[in-house]
Write a protein that holds these residues in place. Structure first.
Motif, PDB file in Angstrom:
ATOM      1  N   ALA B  17       0.846  -1.207   0.000  1.00 47.80           N
ATOM      2  CA  ALA B  17       0.000   0.000   0.000  1.00 47.80           C
ATOM      3  C   ALA B  17       0.876   1.251   0.000  1.00 47.80           C
ATOM      4  O   ALA B  17       0.730   2.134   0.846  1.00 47.80           O
ATOM      5  CB  ALA B  17      -0.914  -0.026   1.231  1.00 47.80           C
ATOM      6  N   SER B  18       1.794   1.316  -0.938  1.00 50.33           N
ATOM      7  CA  SER B  18       2.769   2.407  -0.979  1.00 50.33           C
ATOM      8  C   SER B  18       3.259   2.571  -2.403  1.00 50.33           C
ATOM      9  O   SER B  18       3.475   1.591  -3.116  1.00 50.33           O
ATOM     10  CB  SER B  18       3.943   2.056  -0.061  1.00 50.33           C
ATOM     11  N   ALA B  19       3.451   3.814  -2.817  1.00 52.28           N
ATOM     12  CA  ALA B  19       3.914   4.073  -4.184  1.00 52.28           C
ATOM     13  C   ALA B  19       5.437   4.082  -4.272  1.00 52.28           C
ATOM     14  O   ALA B  19       5.997   4.240  -5.350  1.00 52.28           O
ATOM     15  CB  ALA B  19       3.372   5.426  -4.652  1.00 52.28           C
ATOM     16  N   SER B  20       6.133   3.873  -3.128  1.00 55.57           N
ATOM     17  CA  SER B  20       7.593   3.977  -3.118  1.00 55.57           C
ATOM     18  C   SER B  20       8.258   2.890  -3.951  1.00 55.57           C
ATOM     19  O   SER B  20       8.162   1.698  -3.646  1.00 55.57           O
ATOM     20  CB  SER B  20       8.094   3.870  -1.671  1.00 55.57           C
ATOM     21  N   LYS B  40      -4.821   6.169  -0.805  1.00 56.43           N
ATOM     22  CA  LYS B  40      -5.232   7.568  -0.986  1.00 56.43           C
ATOM     23  C   LYS B  40      -5.241   8.282   0.365  1.00 56.43           C
ATOM     24  O   LYS B  40      -5.757   9.388   0.488  1.00 56.43           O
ATOM     25  CB  LYS B  40      -6.598   7.620  -1.654  1.00 56.43           C
ATOM     26  N   PHE B  41      -4.669   7.634   1.370  1.00 54.68           N
ATOM     27  CA  PHE B  41      -4.609   8.249   2.706  1.00 54.68           C
ATOM     28  C   PHE B  41      -3.784   9.526   2.627  1.00 54.68           C
ATOM     29  O   PHE B  41      -2.647   9.507   2.149  1.00 54.68           O
ATOM     30  CB  PHE B  41      -3.961   7.245   3.678  1.00 54.68           C
ATOM     31  N   GLU B  42      -4.354  10.627   3.079  1.00 55.65           N
ATOM     32  CA  GLU B  42      -3.593  11.879   3.022  1.00 55.65           C
ATOM     33  C   GLU B  42      -2.594  11.919   4.166  1.00 55.65           C
ATOM     34  O   GLU B  42      -2.960  11.757   5.324  1.00 55.65           O
ATOM     35  CB  GLU B  42      -4.544  13.074   3.109  1.00 55.65           C
ATOM     36  N   GLU B  43      -1.340  12.117   3.819  1.00 53.99           N
ATOM     37  CA  GLU B  43      -0.287  12.072   4.838  1.00 53.99           C
ATOM     38  C   GLU B  43      -0.195  13.428   5.532  1.00 53.99           C
ATOM     39  O   GLU B  43       0.781  14.144   5.394  1.00 53.99           O
ATOM     40  CB  GLU B  43       1.041  11.684   4.188  1.00 53.99           C
ATOM     41  N   ASN B  44      -1.242  13.745   6.289  1.00 51.71           N
ATOM     42  CA  ASN B  44      -1.261  15.066   6.922  1.00 51.71           C
ATOM     43  C   ASN B  44      -1.732  15.003   8.377  1.00 51.71           C
ATOM     44  O   ASN B  44      -2.442  15.891   8.848  1.00 51.71           O
ATOM     45  CB  ASN B  44      -2.139  16.019   6.105  1.00 51.71           C
ATOM     46  N   LEU B  45      -1.375  13.918   9.079  1.00 51.61           N
ATOM     47  CA  LEU B  45      -1.703  13.836  10.509  1.00 51.61           C
ATOM     48  C   LEU B  45      -0.987  14.986  11.224  1.00 51.61           C
ATOM     49  O   LEU B  45       0.111  15.379  10.831  1.00 51.61           O
ATOM     50  CB  LEU B  45      -1.215  12.495  11.077  1.00 51.61           C
ATOM     51  N   SER B  46      -1.623  15.481  12.266  1.00 53.62           N
ATOM     52  CA  SER B  46      -0.983  16.562  13.013  1.00 53.62           C
ATOM     53  C   SER B  46       0.170  15.985  13.834  1.00 53.62           C
ATOM     54  O   SER B  46      -0.014  15.060  14.627  1.00 53.62           O
ATOM     55  CB  SER B  46      -1.995  17.223  13.952  1.00 53.62           C
ATOM     56  N   LYS B  47       1.373  16.523  13.624  1.00 51.68           N
ATOM     57  CA  LYS B  47       2.545  15.999  14.333  1.00 51.68           C
ATOM     58  C   LYS B  47       2.439  16.247  15.834  1.00 51.68           C
ATOM     59  O   LYS B  47       3.057  15.555  16.634  1.00 51.68           O
ATOM     60  CB  LYS B  47       3.825  16.619  13.774  1.00 51.68           C
ATOM     61  N   ALA B  61       1.593   4.921   8.496  1.00 51.65           N
ATOM     62  CA  ALA B  61       1.647   3.588   7.873  1.00 51.65           C
ATOM     63  C   ALA B  61       0.319   2.854   8.069  1.00 51.65           C
ATOM     64  O   ALA B  61      -0.186   2.184   7.160  1.00 51.65           O
ATOM     65  CB  ALA B  61       2.798   2.782   8.467  1.00 51.65           C
ATOM     66  N   LYS B  62      -0.263   3.003   9.271  1.00 53.05           N
ATOM     67  CA  LYS B  62      -1.536   2.367   9.585  1.00 53.05           C
ATOM     68  C   LYS B  62      -2.638   2.961   8.701  1.00 53.05           C
ATOM     69  O   LYS B  62      -3.464   2.230   8.138  1.00 53.05           O
ATOM     70  CB  LYS B  62      -1.837   2.631  11.069  1.00 53.05           C
ATOM     71  N   GLY B  63      -2.628   4.285   8.552  1.00 55.31           N
ATOM     72  CA  GLY B  63      -3.612   4.946   7.697  1.00 55.31           C
ATOM     73  C   GLY B  63      -3.552   4.409   6.270  1.00 55.31           C
ATOM     74  O   GLY B  63      -4.575   4.099   5.658  1.00 55.31           O
ATOM     75  N   LYS B  64      -2.317   4.253   5.746  1.00 53.53           N
ATOM     76  CA  LYS B  64      -2.155   3.745   4.378  1.00 53.53           C
ATOM     77  C   LYS B  64      -2.660   2.304   4.260  1.00 53.53           C
ATOM     78  O   LYS B  64      -3.384   1.953   3.326  1.00 53.53           O
ATOM     79  CB  LYS B  64      -0.671   3.765   3.978  1.00 53.53           C
ATOM     80  N   ALA B  65      -2.255   1.459   5.218  1.00 52.32           N
ATOM     81  CA  ALA B  65      -2.605   0.029   5.134  1.00 52.32           C
ATOM     82  C   ALA B  65      -4.113  -0.164   5.266  1.00 52.32           C
ATOM     83  O   ALA B  65      -4.713  -0.951   4.521  1.00 52.32           O
ATOM     84  CB  ALA B  65      -1.867  -0.760   6.217  1.00 52.32           C
ATOM     85  N   LEU B  66      -4.743   0.568   6.200  1.00 50.87           N
ATOM     86  CA  LEU B  66      -6.182   0.376   6.414  1.00 50.87           C
ATOM     87  C   LEU B  66      -7.002   0.956   5.262  1.00 50.87           C
ATOM     88  O   LEU B  66      -8.045   0.404   4.902  1.00 50.87           O
ATOM     89  CB  LEU B  66      -6.606   0.982   7.755  1.00 50.87           C
ATOM     90  N   ASP B  67      -6.517   2.041   4.662  1.00 51.93           N
ATOM     91  CA  ASP B  67      -7.204   2.617   3.497  1.00 51.93           C
ATOM     92  C   ASP B  67      -7.276   1.588   2.368  1.00 51.93           C
ATOM     93  O   ASP B  67      -8.338   1.380   1.761  1.00 51.93           O
ATOM     94  CB  ASP B  67      -6.439   3.872   3.031  1.00 51.93           C
ATOM     95  N   VAL B  68      -6.154   0.915   2.111  1.00 51.96           N
ATOM     96  CA  VAL B  68      -6.125  -0.079   1.025  1.00 51.96           C
ATOM     97  C   VAL B  68      -6.902  -1.343   1.416  1.00 51.96           C
ATOM     98  O   VAL B  68      -7.571  -1.963   0.579  1.00 51.96           O
ATOM     99  CB  VAL B  68      -4.662  -0.386   0.603  1.00 51.96           C
ATOM    100  N   THR B  69      -6.852  -1.724   2.700  1.00 50.67           N
ATOM    101  CA  THR B  69      -7.629  -2.876   3.171  1.00 50.67           C
ATOM    102  C   THR B  69      -9.121  -2.655   2.901  1.00 50.67           C
ATOM    103  O   THR B  69      -9.830  -3.546   2.413  1.00 50.67           O
ATOM    104  CB  THR B  69      -7.402  -3.077   4.687  1.00 50.67           C
TER     105      THR B  69
END
Lengths: 219, 219
Positions: B17-20, B40-47, B61-69
């Protein structure tokens, strides 16, 4: 540093005096296009002559680089830079080179399992014709050491790795840039040194040769 | 360890679940053939929500994996394992992500020059349908940190590196698997983590999933 000189360095005649495909790849990573001329230097120096394993690697690298330098001189072939390198693995004061066979590979991998070992690369650079004031070829040599901590390997893992054929032709019976990447918990030092060629040290040595006017780049 | 299971694992349906492209290459290094489905998870969590930089990487990473799941569940597409990962660079308590432009890359590389920084990768594995006894998807997460010591970079080196285009799309504005390999004096930890995916931790997590019967391999 070297990076800003890489486009000009890519136009110089560089010879890699080593048959290692990993070293060739690493130089290509920098955009360099070395000609590969493996040396005929027999890698059989007596280890007893050297108090440190890294010195043994430097001596072998020197043997390779000078063998090819001489060959090119005999052929009357002019090049700008000749690179020699040798990588060895040291575990518990024993030098581990390429495995002779599957049993030898199993013996080495059993020793490395769960333990820390050292990877030493000797690197020798020869500029066959340097400044007009300097007589003969100019040579610089260095060694770089990286500590590698292996995970515990089960017998099944060792057997499967040997069956894959990967251990053969590799110092210490493993290649970090293949499936054995999963074996490595931790490294301390230059990763590329473990692959067979210390890129940071190479960049600094070549920068120094350029700055001192020994290695001339075409503009 | 994982190595003896790699031939069977290569036959399972794995989704990255990554374009890298680096992560894809590293999984291919193990002989795996993941399908790449970037999230399509937007990588904009508040630091500010995270006291540690590594936790921020795990959450992304969790956001990306769960979005694709979720996407795959919606499509009714069955797969065996979904991999999410996110890599960030931390210097002096500041998180450095991908550079916005050349000035931003110059700012980051200036900070990294001559200094030590940390590279954190959050890795999340999702098994969409695990044991009959287990409800819903099974998820494991981990983070791995590697310390990286940069050599001193001159302004010429930084300018040439930015002009090469390499800094863009890369956390911290550099990629260790290209010409910036020459910048790195020393690393302390997992090298592959700096490339974007911690192979040793991945091997151990997947081995555990297999041993626990959660991830079933075809024989």
């Amino acid at each position: 540093m070297l990076l800003e000189h890489l486009p000009a360095l890519a136009k110089t005649k560089i010879v890699l005096a080593s048959a290692s495909p990993r070293r060739h790849e690493l130089l290509q990573l920098l955009g360099l296009k070395p000609e590969v001329i493996p040396s005929k230097f027999e890698e059989n120096l007596s280890k007893d002559l050297f108090s440190k394993a890294a010195e043994y690697a430097v001596a072998t690298a020197k043997g390779k680089a000078l063998d090819v330098t001489q060959l090119l001189a005999t052929q009357g072939k002019a090049v700008d830079l000749i690179i020699g390198a040798d990588t060895i693995v040291e575990h518990d004061s024993e030098i581990l080179e390429k495995p002779a066979n599957a049993d030898d590979a199993a013996r080495m991998l059993g020793k490395l399992s769960g333990n820390k070992h050292l990877v030493h690369t000797g690197m020798v650079l020869v500029v066959p014709s340097s400044n007009p004031g300097v007589e003969g070829p100019l040579m610089s040599s260095a060694s770089v050491t990286t500590a590698v901590q292996f995970d515990e390997l089960s017998n099944d893992t060792i057997s499967a790795y040997i069956a894959s054929g990967h251990p053969f032709g590799k110092a210490g019976s493993y290649g970090i840039q293949g499936p054995a990447a999963t074996f490595v918990k931790h490294i301390d030092g230059d990763f590329f040194n473990v692959m067979g060629f210390p890129l940071n040290a190479f960049a600094n040595e070549v920068s120094d040769l350029i700055a001192a006017g020994h290695l001339k780049l075409m503009s």
